[in-house]
Structure formats: C-alpha cells, structure tokens
Design an enzyme around this catalytic site. Structure first.
Site, PDB file in Angstrom:
ATOM      1  N   HIS A  56      56.327  14.829  55.876  1.00  0.00           N
ATOM      2  CA  HIS A  56      55.881  13.454  56.019  1.00  0.00           C
ATOM      3  C   HIS A  56      56.278  12.660  54.777  1.00  0.00           C
ATOM      4  CE1 HIS A  56      52.389  15.345  53.904  1.00  0.00           C
ATOM      5  NE2 HIS A  56      52.476  14.234  53.192  1.00  0.00           N
ATOM      6  N   ALA A  57      56.115  11.363  54.879  1.00  0.00           N
ATOM      7  CA  ALA A  57      56.313  10.459  53.749  1.00  0.00           C
ATOM      8  C   ALA A  57      55.053   9.613  53.614  1.00  0.00           C
ATOM      9  CB  ALA A  57      57.522   9.563  53.983  1.00  0.00           C
TER      10      ALA A  57
END
Length: 143
Positions: A56-57
C-alpha cells in the site's frame, strides 16, 4: 546519521550504534534523527513464510522501518522508479516518504519489523490497489 537517497524516494539511513563489553546499543533520537515527528509506533512479527505485508501507499503519512531482529526485503515504488532493500540489521533504517508504495516480503522467521509513523492510523490515508496508486500519483504530479 549517514543516509543515501534512491530514485523511488526512499532514503536508507545508517543508525548509530555503540558496542562495549555489555553488548550493543542503537540510538535514534526522534527530534534529531527522524525526518518527521513520530506519532505512532507498531511492529510486525511471526509473519508466515511466503506472506507479504504492506502493499500500500500513504497519501500523507511517512514511515521509518527498522528490522530490529531478523531480516526482511522491502520494495519501494514511486510510480516511475522501483528500489529494493534488505533490512537485516538494527543499524539500518528505511524512510518511506508519503506517496511511496511499499511492500515487505521474504521475512525471516525471527523478523521483528519496527515501524515509526508520522501520523495516527487513518484508513482514508491508505491506497491499497496498485492501479489506483498509479492513477493517484499521475493526478498528484499534474497539480
């Protein structure tokens, strides 16, 4: 603290350590050494073989990763560049600025990954789909 910047935006730090007949100690002073003010701490451990974490970011949250025991590989991506790191010492710290896609994999059975975060947990700050991430990065760059 010595550091090296990479095209993905990640920065690898050498965390100071001291050794004497009592053992070793690593020292990271939050206000002096971290590239952000720490608001949250968490750690992962007993990750089953072959499992991946992260993927994820964060739109605004920054993270600083340290493998305090064992080793783990970390892939960092900014939408254009990808870098891979091996965190295998408590004397290495990896800074993931906001907007970097991060993935942790290849955990050793004894790995304890400490993460210092710049913000409290906020599900709305996460981008968990890589296609959405790439589109988001393109829109952010246009602004």
């Amino acid at each position: 603290m010595n550091s090296t910047s990479y095209p993905s935006g990640a920065v690898l730090y050498e965390i100071p350590y001291f050794v004497d007949d009592r053992g070793a100690i690593n020292v990271l002073e939050i206000a002096r050494d971290l590239p952000f003010a720490c608001r949250r701490i968490f750690y992962t451990y007993t990750v089953p073989e072959g499992n991946v974490r992260g993927e994820h970011a964060h739109k605004t949250c920054e993270e600083f990763l340290i493998s305090i025991c064992g080793k783990v590989s970390v892939s960092v991506d900014d939408g254009d560049h990808q870098d891979e790191f091996m965190l295998d010492s408590p004397s290495k710290g990896l800074w993931l600025p906001a907007g970097c896609w991060g993935k942790q994999f290849g955990h050793s059975t004894d790995c304890i990954l400490l993460v210092l975060a710049s913000l409290p947990y906020d599900n709305a700050d996460y981008i968990r789909d890589y296609g959405e991430y790439v589109a988001w990065k393109k829109s952010v760059r246009k602004q």
